[in-house]
Design a protein around this motif. Structure first.
Motif, PDB file in Angstrom:
ATOM      1  N   GLN A 147      10.410 -40.261  31.312  1.00 15.55           N
ATOM      2  CA  GLN A 147      10.649 -38.899  31.797  1.00 15.55           C
ATOM      3  C   GLN A 147      11.806 -38.828  32.781  1.00 15.55           C
ATOM      4  O   GLN A 147      11.898 -37.894  33.580  1.00 15.55           O
ATOM      5  CB  GLN A 147       9.381 -38.359  32.463  1.00 15.55           C
ATOM      6  N   GLY A 148      12.688 -39.830  32.744  1.00 18.03           N
ATOM      7  CA  GLY A 148      13.801 -39.849  33.684  1.00 18.03           C
ATOM      8  C   GLY A 148      13.461 -40.674  34.906  1.00 18.03           C
ATOM      9  O   GLY A 148      12.365 -41.230  35.026  1.00 18.03           O
ATOM     10  N   ALA A 149      14.419 -40.765  35.815  1.00 12.53           N
ATOM     11  CA  ALA A 149      14.250 -41.599  37.010  1.00 12.53           C
ATOM     12  C   ALA A 149      14.194 -40.721  38.258  1.00 12.53           C
ATOM     13  O   ALA A 149      14.560 -39.540  38.230  1.00 12.53           O
ATOM     14  CB  ALA A 149      15.437 -42.555  37.123  1.00 12.53           C
ATOM     15  N   LYS A 150      13.717 -41.336  39.330  1.00 11.01           N
ATOM     16  CA  LYS A 150      13.886 -40.719  40.648  1.00 11.01           C
ATOM     17  C   LYS A 150      15.239 -41.180  41.168  1.00 11.01           C
ATOM     18  O   LYS A 150      15.575 -42.362  41.009  1.00 11.01           O
ATOM     19  CB  LYS A 150      12.790 -41.187  41.603  1.00 11.01           C
ATOM     20  N   LEU A 151      15.980 -40.313  41.747  1.00 10.65           N
ATOM     21  CA  LEU A 151      17.289 -40.708  42.265  1.00 10.65           C
ATOM     22  C   LEU A 151      17.342 -40.497  43.779  1.00 10.65           C
ATOM     23  O   LEU A 151      16.964 -39.433  44.276  1.00 10.65           O
ATOM     24  CB  LEU A 151      18.402 -39.897  41.588  1.00 10.65           C
ATOM     25  N   ALA A 152      17.743 -41.558  44.468  1.00 11.92           N
ATOM     26  CA  ALA A 152      17.929 -41.476  45.923  1.00 11.92           C
ATOM     27  C   ALA A 152      19.387 -41.763  46.247  1.00 11.92           C
ATOM     28  O   ALA A 152      20.080 -42.433  45.490  1.00 11.92           O
ATOM     29  CB  ALA A 152      17.024 -42.490  46.625  1.00 11.92           C
ATOM     30  N   VAL A 153      19.834 -41.246  47.357  1.00  8.06           N
ATOM     31  CA  VAL A 153      21.236 -41.414  47.776  1.00  8.06           C
ATOM     32  C   VAL A 153      21.261 -42.172  49.098  1.00  8.06           C
ATOM     33  O   VAL A 153      20.490 -41.855  50.008  1.00  8.06           O
ATOM     34  CB  VAL A 153      21.914 -40.038  47.959  1.00  8.06           C
ATOM     35  N   THR A 154      22.127 -43.182  49.180  1.00  9.62           N
ATOM     36  CA  THR A 154      22.338 -43.838  50.470  1.00  9.62           C
ATOM     37  C   THR A 154      23.812 -44.155  50.630  1.00  9.62           C
ATOM     38  O   THR A 154      24.622 -43.867  49.756  1.00  9.62           O
ATOM     39  CB  THR A 154      21.454 -45.100  50.616  1.00  9.62           C
ATOM     40  N   TYR A 155      24.147 -44.741  51.764  1.00 10.74           N
ATOM     41  CA  TYR A 155      25.554 -45.033  52.042  1.00 10.74           C
ATOM     42  C   TYR A 155      26.065 -46.178  51.165  1.00 10.74           C
ATOM     43  O   TYR A 155      25.320 -47.109  50.842  1.00 10.74           O
ATOM     44  CB  TYR A 155      25.729 -45.403  53.514  1.00 10.74           C
ATOM     45  N   HIS A 156      27.339 -46.095  50.834  1.00 14.97           N
ATOM     46  CA  HIS A 156      27.983 -47.195  50.111  1.00 14.97           C
ATOM     47  C   HIS A 156      28.099 -48.395  51.059  1.00 14.97           C
ATOM     48  O   HIS A 156      28.440 -48.224  52.240  1.00 14.97           O
ATOM     49  CB  HIS A 156      29.370 -46.750  49.651  1.00 14.97           C
ATOM     50  N   PRO A 157      27.814 -49.618  50.576  1.00 14.39           N
ATOM     51  CA  PRO A 157      27.914 -50.790  51.457  1.00 14.39           C
ATOM     52  C   PRO A 157      29.292 -50.914  52.123  1.00 14.39           C
ATOM     53  O   PRO A 157      29.379 -51.377  53.264  1.00 14.39           O
ATOM     54  CB  PRO A 157      27.653 -51.967  50.507  1.00 14.39           C
ATOM     55  N   ALA A 158      30.370 -50.512  51.439  1.00  8.91           N
ATOM     56  CA  ALA A 158      31.705 -50.600  52.053  1.00  8.91           C
ATOM     57  C   ALA A 158      31.773 -49.688  53.285  1.00  8.91           C
ATOM     58  O   ALA A 158      32.409 -50.035  54.292  1.00  8.91           O
ATOM     59  CB  ALA A 158      32.774 -50.203  51.039  1.00  8.91           C
ATOM     60  N   PHE A 159      31.109 -48.545  53.214  1.00  7.09           N
ATOM     61  CA  PHE A 159      31.062 -47.659  54.371  1.00  7.09           C
ATOM     62  C   PHE A 159      30.250 -48.306  55.501  1.00  7.09           C
ATOM     63  O   PHE A 159      30.628 -48.246  56.672  1.00  7.09           O
ATOM     64  CB  PHE A 159      30.442 -46.311  53.977  1.00  7.09           C
ATOM     65  N   LEU A 160      29.153 -48.960  55.134  1.00  9.19           N
ATOM     66  CA  LEU A 160      28.320 -49.607  56.158  1.00  9.19           C
ATOM     67  C   LEU A 160      29.065 -50.757  56.837  1.00  9.19           C
ATOM     68  O   LEU A 160      28.818 -51.047  58.007  1.00  9.19           O
ATOM     69  CB  LEU A 160      27.018 -50.120  55.525  1.00  9.19           C
ATOM     70  N   LEU A 161      29.973 -51.404  56.105  1.00  7.27           N
ATOM     71  CA  LEU A 161      30.789 -52.452  56.732  1.00  7.27           C
ATOM     72  C   LEU A 161      31.746 -51.848  57.758  1.00  7.27           C
ATOM     73  O   LEU A 161      32.020 -52.446  58.795  1.00  7.27           O
ATOM     74  CB  LEU A 161      31.598 -53.204  55.657  1.00  7.27           C
ATOM     75  N   ARG A 162      32.203 -50.645  57.451  1.00 10.71           N
ATOM     76  CA  ARG A 162      33.120 -49.982  58.397  1.00 10.71           C
ATOM     77  C   ARG A 162      32.360 -49.377  59.575  1.00 10.71           C
ATOM     78  O   ARG A 162      32.870 -49.295  60.671  1.00 10.71           O
ATOM     79  CB  ARG A 162      33.909 -48.869  57.687  1.00 10.71           C
ATOM     80  N   ASP A 163      31.132 -48.935  59.337  1.00 12.78           N
ATOM     81  CA  ASP A 163      30.344 -48.300  60.393  1.00 12.78           C
ATOM     82  C   ASP A 163      28.913 -48.863  60.374  1.00 12.78           C
ATOM     83  O   ASP A 163      27.986 -48.228  59.871  1.00 12.78           O
ATOM     84  CB  ASP A 163      30.318 -46.781  60.180  1.00 12.78           C
ATOM     85  N   PRO A 164      28.737 -50.080  60.923  1.00 10.29           N
ATOM     86  CA  PRO A 164      27.418 -50.740  60.850  1.00 10.29           C
ATOM     87  C   PRO A 164      26.315 -49.968  61.562  1.00 10.29           C
ATOM     88  O   PRO A 164      25.136 -50.226  61.317  1.00 10.29           O
ATOM     89  CB  PRO A 164      27.656 -52.098  61.524  1.00 10.29           C
ATOM     90  N   ARG A 165      26.708 -48.998  62.398  1.00 11.39           N
ATOM     91  CA  ARG A 165      25.656 -48.234  63.100  1.00 11.39           C
ATOM     92  C   ARG A 165      24.807 -47.433  62.116  1.00 11.39           C
ATOM     93  O   ARG A 165      23.691 -47.041  62.422  1.00 11.39           O
ATOM     94  CB  ARG A 165      26.296 -47.250  64.095  1.00 11.39           C
ATOM     95  N   GLN A 166      25.326 -47.198  60.915  1.00 13.15           N
ATOM     96  CA  GLN A 166      24.589 -46.400  59.927  1.00 13.15           C
ATOM     97  C   GLN A 166      23.615 -47.241  59.104  1.00 13.15           C
ATOM     98  O   GLN A 166      22.926 -46.717  58.231  1.00 13.15           O
ATOM     99  CB  GLN A 166      25.563 -45.692  58.976  1.00 13.15           C
ATOM    100  N   LYS A 167      23.574 -48.558  59.398  1.00 13.00           N
ATOM    101  CA  LYS A 167      22.670 -49.411  58.609  1.00 13.00           C
ATOM    102  C   LYS A 167      21.211 -48.987  58.763  1.00 13.00           C
ATOM    103  O   LYS A 167      20.423 -49.080  57.824  1.00 13.00           O
ATOM    104  CB  LYS A 167      22.828 -50.872  59.037  1.00 13.00           C
ATOM    105  N   GLY A 168      20.855 -48.540  59.964  1.00 10.67           N
ATOM    106  CA  GLY A 168      19.471 -48.096  60.192  1.00 10.67           C
ATOM    107  C   GLY A 168      19.122 -46.923  59.285  1.00 10.67           C
ATOM    108  O   GLY A 168      18.014 -46.837  58.732  1.00 10.67           O
ATOM    109  N   GLU A 169      20.077 -46.019  59.116  1.00  9.42           N
ATOM    110  CA  GLU A 169      19.856 -44.857  58.244  1.00  9.42           C
ATOM    111  C   GLU A 169      19.714 -45.306  56.784  1.00  9.42           C
ATOM    112  O   GLU A 169      18.856 -44.823  56.040  1.00  9.42           O
ATOM    113  CB  GLU A 169      21.019 -43.869  58.375  1.00  9.42           C
TER     114      GLU A 169
END
Ligand code: SF4
Length: 292
Positions: A248-270
């Motif tokens: 019946q399809g998938a559930k889709l979640a959105v999170t930060y791209h790892p390249a963005f997290l490398l630039r701004d590690p403060r967002q890792k918690g999010e």
């Protein structure tokens, strides 16, 4: 100049076709064979699936390379795919890769790509990650997420109690955009039907879109990350039909791209909050020592 559909009209038609497919309507017939697809009015589409194969849509005569690409993008969704009817996802993915071939469907093929980066991982994965496109390392190795961002993605997967081999990883576009620029809309529209077919074959329970480009292309909505994250979306790959009618399809979640997290590690918690939401859905338990 060869005749061509106005871009807004073409987009409206594509959106309409996707809408029908979300309703489960895949087969279309044209009442009048002589109605031109290159006119100024959208063609009449009869959504009722009637068993009249001889009346199936025929592509108009192609007069230019530009028109070929535009028309193929539009009608890709209507044509039977080689993997349809193939139950084994390994064989089905192989057929999709063969169909992709040495692809020249969008301009990225001539902008310095070394190779096509198709996707990697478990063809029966419950969890699938989708990024935006290959970078330099991925282009060199032919595998998505293998550079520094890939290392961080591996850590994210491990923190969820999984291994990289357990999941499937792919991108919206399969060729490296020059200078790691963001893939353009026409490139995403041309390439993403192959991603949709991969998803329909793998039938994951959850798809995680890594970054705004992946999220916007998968969900076909334009919103900032702050609005996209923090919830599940019901997701059915547009234009692709799974062989498994029970899926019946998938559930889709959105999170930060790892390249963005490398630039701004403060967002890792999010990002970790996003992954915990996914873990709960998949009933995954993190290992004793977890962390990204
Ligand atoms: S990005 Fe996709 S559509 Fe464009 S050339 Fe590469 S494989 Fe083909």
């Amino acid at each position: 100049m060869p005749p061509s559909l106005d871009s807004e009209l073409r987009q409206a038609l594509v959106d309409r076709l996707r809408y029908y497919q979300e309703l489960g309507i895949y087969d279309f017939y044209r009442r009048d064979r002589h109605v031109s697809m290159l006119g100024t009015q959208p063609p009449e589409i009869d959504p009722s699936p009637r068993p009249q194969p001889e009346q199936r849509e025929e592509m108009p005569v192609r007069k230019s390379a530009v028109a070929v690409v535009e028309e193929e993008s539009m009608f890709e969704v209507l044509q039977p795919k080689p993997e349809q009817g193939i139950a084994d996802p390994i064989a089905a993915l192989k057929l999709i890769r063969e169909d992709l071939g040495d692809c020249t469907r969008c301009k990225l093929y001539k902008q310095g790509r070394k190779q096509i980066v198709f996707g990697v991982g478990n063809p029966r994965a419950e969890l699938m990650f989708v990024g935006e496109g290959p970078g330099a390392d991925e282009d060199a190795q032919g595998e998505p997420f293998v550079g520094r961002a890939g290392q961080l993605l591996n850590n994210m997967i491990k923190a969820m109690g999984l291994h990289r081999e357990d999941v499937y990883i792919a991108n919206v576009v399969k060729c490296r955009p020059p200078g790691n620029r963001t893939p353009e809309r026409d490139e995403c529209e041309t390439c993403s039907p192959f991603l949709m077919r991969q998803i329909a074959v793998i039938k994951p329970t959850v798809v995680v879109a890594l970054g705004a480009v992946a999220a916007k292309n998968l969900l076909a909505i334009n919103a900032p990350m702050a609005e996209l994250r923090g919830r599940f979306y019901d997701f059915m790959p547009a234009g692709a039909r799974s062989n498994d009618l029970s899926w019946q399809g998938a559930k889709l979640a959105v999170t930060y791209h790892p390249a963005f997290l490398l630039r701004d590690p403060r967002q890792k918690g999010e990002a970790w909050k996003d992954l915990q939401m996914v873990m709960k859905c998949l009933d995954l338990k993190p290992p004793a020592k977890s962390g990204m």
